[in-house]
Design an enzyme around this catalytic site. Sequence first.
Site, PDB file in Angstrom:
ATOM      1  N   HIS A 122       0.863  -1.182   0.000  1.00  0.00           N
ATOM      2  CA  HIS A 122       0.000   0.000   0.000  1.00  0.00           C
ATOM      3  C   HIS A 122       0.902   1.236   0.000  1.00  0.00           C
ATOM      4  O   HIS A 122       2.023   1.189   0.515  1.00  0.00           O
ATOM      5  CB  HIS A 122      -0.830  -0.048   1.290  1.00  0.00           C
ATOM      6  CG  HIS A 122      -1.919   0.960   1.388  1.00  0.00           C
ATOM      7  ND1 HIS A 122      -1.698   2.250   1.799  1.00  0.00           N
ATOM      8  CD2 HIS A 122      -3.248   0.864   1.141  1.00  0.00           C
ATOM      9  CE1 HIS A 122      -2.844   2.902   1.823  1.00  0.00           C
ATOM     10  NE2 HIS A 122      -3.809   2.088   1.420  1.00  0.00           N
ATOM     11  N   ASP A 199       2.716  -4.802   7.987  1.00  0.00           N
ATOM     12  CA  ASP A 199       1.516  -3.994   7.818  1.00  0.00           C
ATOM     13  C   ASP A 199       0.336  -4.944   7.979  1.00  0.00           C
ATOM     14  O   ASP A 199       0.026  -5.721   7.073  1.00  0.00           O
ATOM     15  CB  ASP A 199       1.537  -3.332   6.434  1.00  0.00           C
ATOM     16  CG  ASP A 199       0.234  -2.605   6.120  1.00  0.00           C
ATOM     17  OD1 ASP A 199      -0.733  -2.751   6.899  1.00  0.00           O
ATOM     18  OD2 ASP A 199       0.183  -1.917   5.094  1.00  0.00           O
ATOM     19  N   GLN A 202      -4.753  -5.496   6.776  1.00  0.00           N
ATOM     20  CA  GLN A 202      -5.725  -6.414   6.165  1.00  0.00           C
ATOM     21  C   GLN A 202      -5.643  -7.830   6.733  1.00  0.00           C
ATOM     22  O   GLN A 202      -6.300  -8.730   6.207  1.00  0.00           O
ATOM     23  CB  GLN A 202      -5.526  -6.463   4.632  1.00  0.00           C
ATOM     24  CG  GLN A 202      -5.688  -5.133   3.922  1.00  0.00           C
ATOM     25  CD  GLN A 202      -7.134  -4.620   3.909  1.00  0.00           C
ATOM     26  OE1 GLN A 202      -8.085  -5.335   4.230  1.00  0.00           O
ATOM     27  NE2 GLN A 202      -7.291  -3.364   3.525  1.00  0.00           N
ATOM     28  N   LYS A 225     -10.938  -0.816  10.256  1.00  0.00           N
ATOM     29  CA  LYS A 225     -11.064  -1.982   9.368  1.00  0.00           C
ATOM     30  C   LYS A 225     -11.431  -3.235  10.150  1.00  0.00           C
ATOM     31  O   LYS A 225     -11.552  -4.314   9.591  1.00  0.00           O
ATOM     32  CB  LYS A 225      -9.752  -2.211   8.615  1.00  0.00           C
ATOM     33  CG  LYS A 225      -9.414  -1.092   7.612  1.00  0.00           C
ATOM     34  CD  LYS A 225      -8.174  -1.453   6.825  1.00  0.00           C
ATOM     35  CE  LYS A 225      -7.548  -0.251   6.137  1.00  0.00           C
ATOM     36  NZ  LYS A 225      -8.288   0.185   4.955  1.00  0.00           N
ATOM     37  N   CYS A 363      -4.694   2.521  -3.810  1.00  0.00           N
ATOM     38  CA  CYS A 363      -3.471   3.016  -3.133  1.00  0.00           C
ATOM     39  C   CYS A 363      -2.307   2.056  -3.312  1.00  0.00           C
ATOM     40  O   CYS A 363      -1.515   1.849  -2.373  1.00  0.00           O
ATOM     41  CB  CYS A 363      -3.704   3.271  -1.648  1.00  0.00           C
ATOM     42  SG  CYS A 363      -4.919   4.539  -1.336  1.00  0.00           S
TER      43      CYS A 363
HETATM   44  N1  PMP Z   1      -2.028  -0.827   4.483  1.00  0.00           N
HETATM   45  C1  PMP Z   1      -2.948  -1.584   3.900  1.00  0.00           C
HETATM   46  C2  PMP Z   1      -2.578  -2.949   3.410  1.00  0.00           C
HETATM   47  C3  PMP Z   1      -4.245  -1.092   3.741  1.00  0.00           C
HETATM   48  O1  PMP Z   1      -5.175  -1.846   3.144  1.00  0.00           O
HETATM   49  C4  PMP Z   1      -4.571   0.198   4.221  1.00  0.00           C
HETATM   50  C5  PMP Z   1      -5.962   0.781   4.058  1.00  0.00           C
HETATM   51  N2  PMP Z   1      -6.490   0.627   2.786  1.00  0.00           N
HETATM   52  C6  PMP Z   1      -3.567   0.942   4.844  1.00  0.00           C
HETATM   53  C7  PMP Z   1      -2.318   0.403   4.965  1.00  0.00           C
HETATM   54  C8  PMP Z   1      -3.835   2.309   5.397  1.00  0.00           C
HETATM   55  O2  PMP Z   1      -4.726   2.236   6.456  1.00  0.00           O
HETATM   56  P1  PMP Z   1      -5.336   3.577   7.109  1.00  0.00           P
HETATM   57  O3  PMP Z   1      -5.880   4.375   5.972  1.00  0.00           O
HETATM   58  O4  PMP Z   1      -6.384   3.077   8.037  1.00  0.00           O
HETATM   59  O5  PMP Z   1      -4.215   4.273   7.798  1.00  0.00           O
END
Ligand code: PMP
Length: 404
Positions: A122, A199, A202, A225, A363
Site C-alpha cells: 500500500h 503492515d 488487512q 477496518k 493506493c
Molecule cells: N495498508 C494496507 C494494506 C491497507 O489496506 C490500508 C488501508 N487501505 C492501509 C495500509 C492504510 O490504512 P489507514 O488508511 O487506516 O491508515
Amino acid sequence: MYDINKIRQDFPILGREVYGKPLVYLDNGATTQKPLCVLDAMRDEYLNVNANVHRGVHYLSQQATDLHEAAREKVRAFINAKSTNEVIFTRGTTEALNLVVSSFADEFMGEGDEVIVSTMEHHSNIVPWQLQAAKKGICLKVIPMNDKGEILMDEYRKLFSERTRIVSVAHVSNVLGTINPVKEMISIAHEHGVPFMLDGAQSVPHFKVDVQDLDCDFMAFSGHKMYGPTGVGVLYGKEDWLDRMPPYQGGGEMIESVSFEKTVFEKLPFKFEAGTPDYVATHGLATAIDYLQGIGMDEIQRHETDLTEYAMKRMREIEGMRFFGEADHKDAVVSFLVGDIHHLDMGTLLDRLGIAVRTGHHCAEPLMIRLGIQGTVRASFGLYNTREEVDTLVEGIKRVSRMF
Ligand code: PMP
C-alpha cells in the site's frame, strides 16, 4: 454455529437501501461497518464518563484513564504482545507506519542504507520510506512477485546486503488478497540480523495474528477496518526496539519533565503518544475486539474463506472474467476486470444495483504498474457478508457485462 442473521442484526446499516435496492456492502477492505455495541460503548463514554486521560485527579478522569488503559490491555492480549509497553495507540495504520519509518530511520539509517519492501505494498508503506530516501539518501529494494500475486522467496533472500536495515511488508495485500508467508520471511530477516515490520491492516481483522508467534518486530493496524471506530489504530513494537527509538512527535503526555534547557521523555508506551489520545475511540476499539472474540477469529476466518472461494468459483462463470490475485493462500479480497469494461464503469453500474465495491488503484499504484493495468474492481468481504450477497454481485456483474 455461525449465526449470520443474528450477526447482521448487530449492524443496522446493512438493512438500508440505496437507489431503492438493498445495500450489498462489499467494501470492507476500505472500512468496515460498526456493530451497535461499539456505538453504544462510545456514546456511553461521552454521556457518562468523558474527561481527559492521564491528567486529572478527579473521578471522571480516572475512570476515563481506566477505560483507555483497559483498551491497551485488550489490544495486547488480542495480538499476544508481551507487555502493554509494546502497544502504542495511533490514528491508524498509516500513522503507525510513519512513526516507525521516521523514528527508526532517524536512529538507525543513513545514506546508502536499505529497506526491503514488496511489490504489493500500500502507498502508506512506500511513500514514508521515499520521504526518508529524499531526506537521507536511503534506498528501497523491492521483492518481486509471480503472476498469481505471490512473493518470490528466492528473490527476497537475494535482496539482503550488508546495508539492509529493515524489512517492511504487508501481511495481506489489500488488492490481491495474498496472505504472505511472513513467518518465514521474518525468520529470514532475523538470520540477517534485520528487524521486520508487518503492515497488518488487512490481516488483523480477518484471522488470529500472534506477534510473538510470528516474531515480528513491529506491526501496524487500523481500528476502522476491524469494526471499530475511525481515527484509532495501533503500533505494536518490541520493547527493545521502541526503547532505542526517539519520539516521533513532541507535546503533552509524552514527557516526564520539561524545562527550557532539557526535556525528559516519558517511558513506553507514552513516549510515542504526544497529545490527547482519542480515548473514546480506544474504548470503542476494545469493544470491537470483544465483539470479534465473541464470534471467534477462527470462525470469522472460516466464514470469509468460504465466501471468497464461493465468490471466485461463481465469478469464473462470467465470460471475460480476469482475476488479479490467485495466490494459494488468499484472504477475503477479490480483484477483477471483465473483458475491456473499465473498472470505474463496472463500479458505478454495480453501485446503481445497490452493490458497494471499490474501484481504482487501491493506493497501490506500483502494483498496478506490475500488473500492467490502471485499476481493478475489488469486492472485499467482512464477517457479516453472505453467499446471497455474492450471488447478487455475480448477477450484477453479468447484467453490467451484457450492457457492454
Ligand atoms: N495498508 C494496507 C494494506 C491497507 O489496506 C490500508 C488501508 N487501505 C492501509 C495500509 C492504510 O490504512 P489507514 O488508511 O487506516 O491508515
